[in-house]
Design a protein around this motif. Structure first.
Motif, PDB file in Angstrom:
ATOM      1  N   GLU A 173       0.821  -1.213   0.000  1.00 42.81           N
ATOM      2  CA  GLU A 173       0.000   0.000   0.000  1.00 42.81           C
ATOM      3  C   GLU A 173       0.857   1.265   0.000  1.00 42.81           C
ATOM      4  N   TYR A 177      -3.018   2.535   6.213  1.00 43.50           N
ATOM      5  CA  TYR A 177      -4.455   2.782   6.136  1.00 43.50           C
ATOM      6  C   TYR A 177      -4.883   3.431   7.449  1.00 43.50           C
ATOM      7  N   ASP A 187      -8.622   9.228  -2.120  1.00 40.32           N
ATOM      8  CA  ASP A 187      -7.719   9.341  -3.273  1.00 40.32           C
ATOM      9  C   ASP A 187      -7.355   7.950  -3.803  1.00 40.32           C
ATOM     10  N   SER A 188      -7.138   7.004  -2.891  1.00 39.00           N
ATOM     11  CA  SER A 188      -6.810   5.639  -3.292  1.00 39.00           C
ATOM     12  C   SER A 188      -7.974   5.007  -4.055  1.00 39.00           C
ATOM     13  N   GLN A 189      -9.188   5.222  -3.571  1.00 42.00           N
ATOM     14  CA  GLN A 189     -10.367   4.669  -4.233  1.00 42.00           C
ATOM     15  C   GLN A 189     -10.620   5.336  -5.583  1.00 42.00           C
ATOM     16  N   LEU A 204      -5.867   0.036   1.151  1.00 40.58           N
ATOM     17  CA  LEU A 204      -5.612   0.988   0.077  1.00 40.58           C
ATOM     18  C   LEU A 204      -5.236   0.239  -1.201  1.00 40.58           C
ATOM     19  N   THR A 205      -5.369   0.908  -2.313  1.00 41.86           N
ATOM     20  CA  THR A 205      -4.972   0.320  -3.594  1.00 41.86           C
ATOM     21  C   THR A 205      -3.469   0.049  -3.578  1.00 41.86           C
ATOM     22  N   ARG A 207       0.452  -0.698  -4.574  1.00 43.94           N
ATOM     23  CA  ARG A 207       1.408  -0.302  -5.607  1.00 43.94           C
ATOM     24  C   ARG A 207       2.249  -1.526  -5.956  1.00 43.94           C
TER      25      ARG A 207
END
Length: 365
Positions: A173, A177, A187-189, A204-205, A207
């Motif tokens: 991430e 979180y 922002d992640s979504q 979170l999305t 990386r």
């Protein structure tokens, strides 16, 4: 007045553990530094083997406080092999205690000395610790466009060439979180939605860069990837909303009764090699994490909350694994502080060790 004193004392339960863990750091660095010099003329494998043993001593002392002292119940789900392996450990990230969770699993496989971290670049400036983590095989990385793939590959290739046992911890991430910072979550979504990826609620999305470089560089050396999902019990308020996960201080104050850890061991052959496809794979793994955490926090049936699905084991860490390290390092430190020359050496180690460490990490990644 008496009640206030009692409450204050109760809230200071972290002072003893913090004092011992921080207080023994110079002793540890001196012992490591002495071995580094002594082993200069020996084959490199001798240095690495003893370095791993020294790291095991220090980290098992840390686990004395985070497990035995706090009395936290560690609940393990899924498949944690009994034997040590060369692995990449991927986990959701919500607090600094997440670092300790990796140690909790590694010590149960007799692989504690092999734990190495992929860390955000700013942590290399930590007094004593920042320098040592790098020496022990940790990799410091910068985010986004500043990410230096070449440096990371070179360091990992050197570890593979040296046949260094590897328990490499990555938090994909990139940051923690934190439900108290909704903008980061939003922002992640938004990024996931823009990229056509599933929107995640409790993580979170992820990386993919560090994960891809690590797997791609060490794919012929690794035995597996451990996909780990962590949940701290008691992190939901009276309205059912998720709260901030415990800090190290709060954890040491015994404010987390149970930690739940779900392990999914993944074979390398099941992971796509191309970065584009690995990115999709990694996001799918985080979708699975998200579903596990939705079940943990939000299950409609209250009986299914505060636990992951499937069979679990309450894993208690024996004092035999941790107490000897505490007594050894504590005894060495106390002996040093009993003499004037020892106290001077202790203080100089903090000062000059920190300065040399900062100089070293600024020159060499």
């Amino acid at each position: 007045m008496l009640l206030s004193l009692v409450l204050h004392t109760y809230s200071m339960r972290y002072v003893l553990p913090a004092a011992v863990m921080m207080g023994t750091a110079p002793t540890y660095v001196l012992a490591w530094g002495a071995w580094r010099l002594l082993s200069a003329l020996l084959p490199a494998r001798f240095y690495r083997e003893v370095d791993d043993r020294l790291y095991t001593i220090y980290q098992s002392m840390v686990l004395f406080f985070f497990e035995n002292y706090t009395g936290v119940q560690v609940i393990i789900y899924g498949d944690l092999p009994k034997n040590k392996e060369n692995v990449i450990y991927l986990s959701n990230h919500q607090c600094t205690v997440d670092w300790i969770i990796a140690d909790m699993l590694a010590i149960r496989q007799n692989a504690l000395g092999h734990v190495r971290y992929v860390l955000k670049d700013g942590l290399k400036w930590l007094p004593l610790y920042g320098w040592y983590f790098s020496q022990h095989g940790g990799v410091y990385v910068k985010r986004s466009a500043k990410f230096n793939e070449k440096e990371m590959r070179e360091k990992l290739r050197a570890q593979v060439k040296a046949e260094t046992p590897m328990y490499l911890v990555i938090f994909p991430e990139g940051t923690r979180y934190n439900p108290e910072i909704p903008k980061v979550i939003a922002d992640s979504q938004s990024f996931a939605e823009k990229e056509g990826l599933a929107i995640l609620k409790h993580v979170l999305t992820p990386r993919v860069k560090a994960t891809h470089v690590a797997i791609d560089t060490m794919k012929d050396y690794l035995d597996a990837v451990y996909d780990v999902t962590v949940a701290y019990e008691g992190t939901v308020d009276h309205k059912g909303q998720r709260k901030l996960a415990p800090s190290m201080t709060e954890f040491l104050c015994k404010e987390c009764p149970r930690v739940h850890i779900f392990i999914d061991r993944i074979e390398l052959k099941d992971i796509p090699e191309e970065q584009m496809y690995m990115r999709r794979w990694l996001h799918e793994r985080f979708e699975i994490k998200d579903k596990l955490l939705i079940e943990f926090y939000d299950a409609k049936d209250s009986k299914r909350r505060n636990k992951f699905p499937g069979k679990s084991v309450h894993s208690k860490l024996s004092l035999k694994k941790t107490l000897p390290s505490l007594l050894f390092l504590g005894g060495l430190t106390a002996s040093m502080l009993l003499t004037e020359s020892g106290r001077k050496l202790y203080v100089k180690t903090w000062i000059y060790g920190t300065l040399i460490g900062c100089l070293w990490v600024s020159i060499k990644p």
